[in-house]
Motif scaffolding. Structure first.
Motif, PDB file in Angstrom:
ATOM      1  N   PHE A   1       0.808  -1.212   0.000  1.00  0.00           N
ATOM      2  CA  PHE A   1       0.000   0.000   0.000  1.00  0.00           C
ATOM      3  C   PHE A   1       0.847   1.269   0.000  1.00  0.00           C
ATOM      4  N   GLU A   2       1.942   1.249   0.727  1.00  0.00           N
ATOM      5  CA  GLU A   2       2.789   2.444   0.790  1.00  0.00           C
ATOM      6  C   GLU A   2       3.458   2.707  -0.555  1.00  0.00           C
TER       7      GLU A   2
ATOM      8  N   SER B   1       2.324   1.795  -3.434  1.00  0.00           N
ATOM      9  CA  SER B   1       1.290   2.222  -4.375  1.00  0.00           C
ATOM     10  C   SER B   1       0.961   3.694  -4.202  1.00  0.00           C
ATOM     11  N   ARG B   2       0.910   4.158  -2.963  1.00  0.00           N
ATOM     12  CA  ARG B   2       0.638   5.574  -2.734  1.00  0.00           C
ATOM     13  C   ARG B   2       1.717   6.457  -3.353  1.00  0.00           C
ATOM     14  N   ARG B   3       2.965   5.962  -3.332  1.00  0.00           N
ATOM     15  CA  ARG B   3       4.079   6.773  -3.832  1.00  0.00           C
ATOM     16  C   ARG B   3       4.225   6.702  -5.342  1.00  0.00           C
ATOM     17  N   GLY B   4       4.025   5.514  -5.929  1.00  0.00           N
ATOM     18  CA  GLY B   4       4.452   5.393  -7.322  1.00  0.00           C
ATOM     19  C   GLY B   4       3.467   4.781  -8.299  1.00  0.00           C
ATOM     20  N   GLN B   5       2.286   4.285  -7.875  1.00  0.00           N
ATOM     21  CA  GLN B   5       1.390   3.640  -8.833  1.00  0.00           C
ATOM     22  C   GLN B   5       0.602   4.686  -9.607  1.00  0.00           C
ATOM     23  N   HIS B   6       0.460   4.473 -10.917  1.00  0.00           N
ATOM     24  CA  HIS B   6      -0.314   5.376 -11.762  1.00  0.00           C
ATOM     25  C   HIS B   6      -1.790   4.971 -11.728  1.00  0.00           C
ATOM     26  N   TYR B   7      -2.654   5.950 -11.980  1.00  0.00           N
ATOM     27  CA  TYR B   7      -4.097   5.697 -11.864  1.00  0.00           C
ATOM     28  C   TYR B   7      -4.593   4.692 -12.887  1.00  0.00           C
ATOM     29  N   TRP B   8      -3.878   4.512 -14.003  1.00  0.00           N
ATOM     30  CA  TRP B   8      -4.321   3.579 -15.036  1.00  0.00           C
ATOM     31  C   TRP B   8      -3.805   2.151 -14.822  1.00  0.00           C
ATOM     32  N   GLU B   9      -3.093   1.931 -13.747  1.00  0.00           N
ATOM     33  CA  GLU B   9      -2.535   0.606 -13.471  1.00  0.00           C
ATOM     34  C   GLU B   9      -3.474  -0.188 -12.557  1.00  0.00           C
TER      35      GLU B   9
ATOM     36  N   GLU C   1      -8.324  -0.530   6.493  1.00  0.00           N
ATOM     37  CA  GLU C   1      -8.383   0.902   6.182  1.00  0.00           C
ATOM     38  C   GLU C   1      -7.516   1.239   4.984  1.00  0.00           C
ATOM     39  N   ASP C   2      -6.323   0.641   4.911  1.00  0.00           N
ATOM     40  CA  ASP C   2      -5.427   0.907   3.785  1.00  0.00           C
ATOM     41  C   ASP C   2      -6.002   0.343   2.486  1.00  0.00           C
ATOM     42  N   PHE C   3      -6.679  -0.803   2.578  1.00  0.00           N
ATOM     43  CA  PHE C   3      -7.264  -1.407   1.390  1.00  0.00           C
ATOM     44  C   PHE C   3      -8.370  -0.507   0.828  1.00  0.00           C
ATOM     45  N   VAL C   4      -9.207   0.050   1.723  1.00  0.00           N
ATOM     46  CA  VAL C   4     -10.260   0.959   1.281  1.00  0.00           C
ATOM     47  C   VAL C   4      -9.650   2.201   0.636  1.00  0.00           C
ATOM     48  N   ALA C   5      -8.625   2.766   1.266  1.00  0.00           N
ATOM     49  CA  ALA C   5      -7.988   3.962   0.722  1.00  0.00           C
ATOM     50  C   ALA C   5      -7.339   3.680  -0.633  1.00  0.00           C
ATOM     51  N   TYR C   6      -6.727   2.519  -0.797  1.00  0.00           N
ATOM     52  CA  TYR C   6      -6.090   2.141  -2.058  1.00  0.00           C
ATOM     53  C   TYR C   6      -7.117   2.107  -3.190  1.00  0.00           C
TER      54      TYR C   6
END
Length: 910
Positions: free
Chosen positions: A591-592, A594-602, A620-625
């Motif tokens: 999750f961390e 993904s927050r830093r480097g995952q693009h919205y289209w991935e 909570e992290d899964f919902v936020a992701y």
């Protein structure tokens, strides 16, 4: 009074006295049979018919089942048989006010409740002159142990007086078994508890009728000079069928006619009733029935007492509803807004079968029953039959109906075809599936195939997908490619996709300056390819990509030779890579990361086990992701029987695509199919605001109520069942079932619950339950209600029927539930009759329907209002309350936090 008492015989008939004094007649069994009323008896008879049979007694309440933890249904530890304790004979049927008065003249035992919370059993009876009701034994003088009917001011059903609501009594008997008679100039109350709701209905209907019409003798009533409208209508139906005009028609034609008027009724039941009535009337048993017998049979078989009691309750104590009565019923009970006389006229003209009723604008028992059984009175809110949610949100803000395609190919024979057919894919698309998986492998002669075992030609599959892609929904279809073939055949795959889909393929590169995916509205009639993509640094025509998720998902479905090969990397050709745009698959790095480097289209795929671990350990992290990124959850490869996981376990974490084995019926597919009905069956459901807003905080595993939010209470009264079939697997059973209804609430853990009614013994096809179940719902936007009808005395199979509906789609009031089979097919004429009410836990009143924020348009705030009574002094007093009520509503609405905007630093929802 313009309308006199119903149930009056035609002119020329003998004037009926009190039903007790009339000579009883015997039925086929030699037992005394109650007399039938004009409204519910023979269509052609001139005999006096003053009573009908009473409804069967109700059994004691069975203990509710336990709480569900994983979404599965828990059976009670023991099957407890229940015993009826009603004072009514099981073969009697109350379906007219005359029948109720006849029952009151016979009398019955009830409990009289005193102000000291003590209850005393007494025998209550209506006097033959219809002027007094009295009870015995009593220490009072006979003049004091009675109530004069004309002194009755009101009859209240339920615990509506301080005596019945007292703490010492409130839990000792159900609400529907209590009623109170308010009488005298001092408005005293006689509080009573009956053995069943049927007994209550009989006394309430009879008392209300006598209180309204008791001052009229039968000769004085305006209606006494003509036949009952229902009688005339049934006579006209018989006349049409009497082709020879001999006053008799063949039994087969009569049976066919009644079945046409009341679909679902068994021919054997009708034939048995004809024989019973012919014998009781001393007619010769033969192959023909008279108009009289036909009318009596129709009225006995086709009058549902619970519907008749409801009609009289809202019809000013007549046996039909006028325009004003119908308006009150639609507004007060059914929750309809803006009801006009024109709307009521339209309902009457559509459902009232009698010409007189249509001309004089009233709805009698047959028309009222038809209306309640129609789609207009379905439990499913009709506005949800079309797309009713905002479709301009980012794609990641929706739940998306998804199929696990690896099994669609393997088991397409389930859908009516052979293993070399494509029926599974077609059926999934027709059911509204918007995320479809294709497992592509090397095939013979250079042509790729779909499925590791079925080997369907890839060209045939994509051809079928192109044909049916937008038949059920215009919103985007996501085609998830799991490619396991050589580069040469990958190029063939790319060529088939381009050639078959043409300009439907969405190939626009994602905009790096944006932060969210496009909306479903913007992507209408587009096909998105979900798959791996070559890195930007790769300039060659082929390159290596990760293969972890695809091989893990296939698991045991690949051959032995394939499983021995390393699966971490595979070669991908440029032509196939270029078809992937907005749904580029990547491996999940945490999750961390993904927050830093995952693009919205991935997009990331999770195995059922992996997603379950995140849901339990980091909810909570899964919902936020999932607020920004699409995630797909696929079944464990260990499900070799193609069983399904519980989609609610992952929807509560915001996972958009939970891949289901569409060909496997059962609880989990019922939840999936029911859930995606709520937005017109388009395959997309807008997630709750708490799962979309960046500043909101939500834990999927909360087991408590949400601070600042009033939970909603669902009051679900299961009244009766109609035309219930016997379980399919119980071939050794007779035709009689012993059903009970199990209601399951699925949602977040705090909302999951299961409750059941009592078992109705030897009920036939139309059991009476009359039982209220209550559920507390903290997050209605994620709640689903499932009805299950089961046989308590089963051989081999207990399942009778089911129906699954999202909480937000429930309509208030009296509704029929259209029952379905285990595979989701509608069972002809099989229904449950229920009453639905939803209130807020604090303060009562109408619930604030959260979850409608996703609908088109802005929802206006609802204020409590008052209606004029016509009594000036009372209207003046209550008019001053209008402004304080508005202020109180504003205060309550402003204090509630519909979107639950909590800071992540707070831990109140853990």
């Amino acid at each position: 009074m313009a309308d006199g008492p119903p149930g009056v015989p035609p002119s020329g008939s003998p004037r009926p006295g009190p039903p007790r004094t009339l000579p009883p007649r015997t039925d086929a069994g030699g037992e005394l049979s109650p007399l039938r009323s004009a409204s519910g008896g023979s269509a052609c008879s001139s005999r006096d018919n003053s009573a009908e049979r009473d409804p069967p007694g109700l059994a004691r309440t069975a203990p509710a089942a336990g709480i569900m933890k994983d979404g599965s249904r828990q059976r009670p530890l023991q099957k407890k048989k229940t015993v009826s304790f009603s004072t009514m004979p099981s073969n009697r049927k109350l379906s007219s006010t005359a029948a109720c008065i006849s029952f009151m003249l016979e009398g019955c035992e009830m409990k009289k409740v005193r102000s000291n919370s003590r209850m005393y059993s007494r025998f209550f009876v209506l006097d033959p002159d219809l002027r007094f009701m009295h009870w015995e034994p009593s220490k009072k003088d006979s003049d004091k142990a009675r109530i004069e009917i004309k002194s009755v001011k009101e009859v209240r059903v339920g615990k509506k007086t301080p005596v019945l609501r007292s703490n010492g009594l409130s839990d000792q008997f159900p609400d529907e078994c209590a009623f109170s008679i308010i009488y005298g100039d001092n408005y005293e109350s006689l509080d009573l508890v009956a053995s069943s709701a049927d007994v209550v209905n009989a006394w309430v209907m009879g008392l209300r009728y006598l209180a309204s019409y008791g001052k009229h003798t039968l000769e004085e009533t305006p209606e006494a000079g003509r036949p009952n409208p229902r009688t005339s209508w049934v006579s006209s139906v018989f006349d049409i069928a009497d082709l020879e005009k001999e006053g008799r028609i063949p039994v087969s034609r009569a049976v066919q006619l009644i079945r046409a008027l009341n679909p679902g009724m068994k021919a054997a039941t009708i034939e048995l009733k004809f024989k019973e009535l012919q014998k009781a009337a001393s007619e010769r048993l033969g192959e023909e029935v008279s108009c009289e017998v036909f009318g009596e049979a129709y009225c006995e078989l086709c009058t549902r007492p619970e519907v008749f009691f409801l009609l009289v309750q809202f019809s000013s104590n007549k046996e039909y509803m006028g325009l004003k009565d119908l308006m009150i019923f639609l507004e007060a009970e059914q929750g309809m807004e803006g009801v006009t006389e024109e709307m009521c006229m339209e309902i009457i003209s559509k459902y009232e079968p009698s010409k007189e009723g249509r001309e004089k604008s009233y709805l009698a028992i047959d028309g009222f029953t038809r209306y309640l059984l129609s789609a207009d009175c379905s439990i499913f809110d009709p506005q949800h039959r079309q797309v009713c949610q905002d479709m301009n949100q980012p794609l990641s803000h929706y739940f998306i109906s998804s199929a696990h395609g690896a099994c669609l190919a393997e088991d397409s024979c389930f859908w009516g075809g052979s293993t070399s057919d494509i029926g599974g894919y077609v059926a999934a698309l027709k059911a509204g599936c918007r995320s479809l998986e294709l497992v592509v492998c090397d095939g013979p002669s250079g042509e790729p195939v779909v499925g590791a075992g079925a080997r369907l030609a890839f060209s045939r599959v994509v051809g079928a997908v192109a044909e049916y892609a937008f038949e059920a929904s215009e919103f985007p279809l996501i085609l998830c490619l799991s490619v396991h073939c050589c580069c040469a055949q990958q190029r063939v795959v790319a060529e088939h996709l381009r050639k078959t889909f043409g300009d439907k393929l969405y190939l626009v590169p994602p905009n790096p300056n944006e932060v969210y995916l496009p909306s479903p509205e913007r992507l209408k009639r587009c096909i998105l390819i979900q798959g791996r993509k070559l890195l930007p640094s790769c300039q060659s025509s082929e390159g290596d990509v990760s293969d972890d998720e695809e091989t893990s998902e296939l698991g045991l479905q690949l051959g032995e030779e394939d499983r021995e090969q390393p699966r971490h990397r595979r070669v991908l050709c440029r032509e196939l890579s270029d078809l992937v745009s907005l749904c580029q698959m990547v491996s999940f790095q945490g999750f961390e990361a993904s927050r830093r480097g995952q693009h919205y289209w991935e997009v990331c795929s999770f195995s059922e086990v992996e997603a379950g671990r995140y849901a339990n350990e980091e909810p909570e992290d899964f919902v936020a992701y999932n607020k920004r990124f699409l995630s797909r959850v696929y079944p464990s490869p260990m499900r070799i029987d193609a069983s399904n996981m519980n989609p609610q376990d992952f929807w509560k974490c915001g996972c958009q695509m939970v891949a289901m084995n569409y060909q496997t019926p059962g609880l989990m597919m019922d939840l999936n199919a029911g859930w995606f009905r709520q937005n017109g069956g388009c395959g997309y459901v807008l997630r709750p605001a708490i799962m979309r807003d960046e500043v909101s905080y939500f834990s999927a595993n909360t087991r408590d109520a949400f601070p600042g939010i009033s939970a909603q209470l669902l009051h679900l009264k299961i009244i009766s069942g109609q035309n219930l079939p016997k379980p399919k697997g119980s071939g050794a059973k007779g035709d009689v079932v012993e059903p009970y209804v199990c209601a399951e609430m699925h949602g977040i853990p705090a909302d999951c619950a299961e409750k059941r009614t009592k078992t109705v013994l030897q009920s036939g096809d139309n059991p009476i339950f009359e039982e209220t179940l209550e559920f507390q719902v903290n997050l209605p936007e994620l709640a689903i209600l499932r009805f299950m009808v089961l046989d308590d005395d089963y051989i081999g199979d207990e399942f009778i029927a089911q129906y699954t509906i999202p909480f937000e789609c429930l309509q208030m009031g009296y509704r029929h539930v259209p029952l379905q089979s285990l595979s989701g097919e509608t069972l002809p004429n099989a229904t449950l009759f229920v009453h639905v009410a939803i209130t807020n836990r604090r303060g009562g009143g109408k619930a604030h329907r959260r979850g409608l924020s996703g609908r088109k348009g802005r929802r206006m705030r609802e204020y409590t209002s008052t209606k004029a009574t016509g009594i000036k002094a009372i209207d003046e007093v209550f008019r001053t309350a209008t402004q304080p009520l508005r202020e109180a509503t504003d205060l309550r609405e402003n204090m509630q936090v519909p979107r639950m905007l909590w800071s992540p630093s707070r831990s109140c929802v853990a």
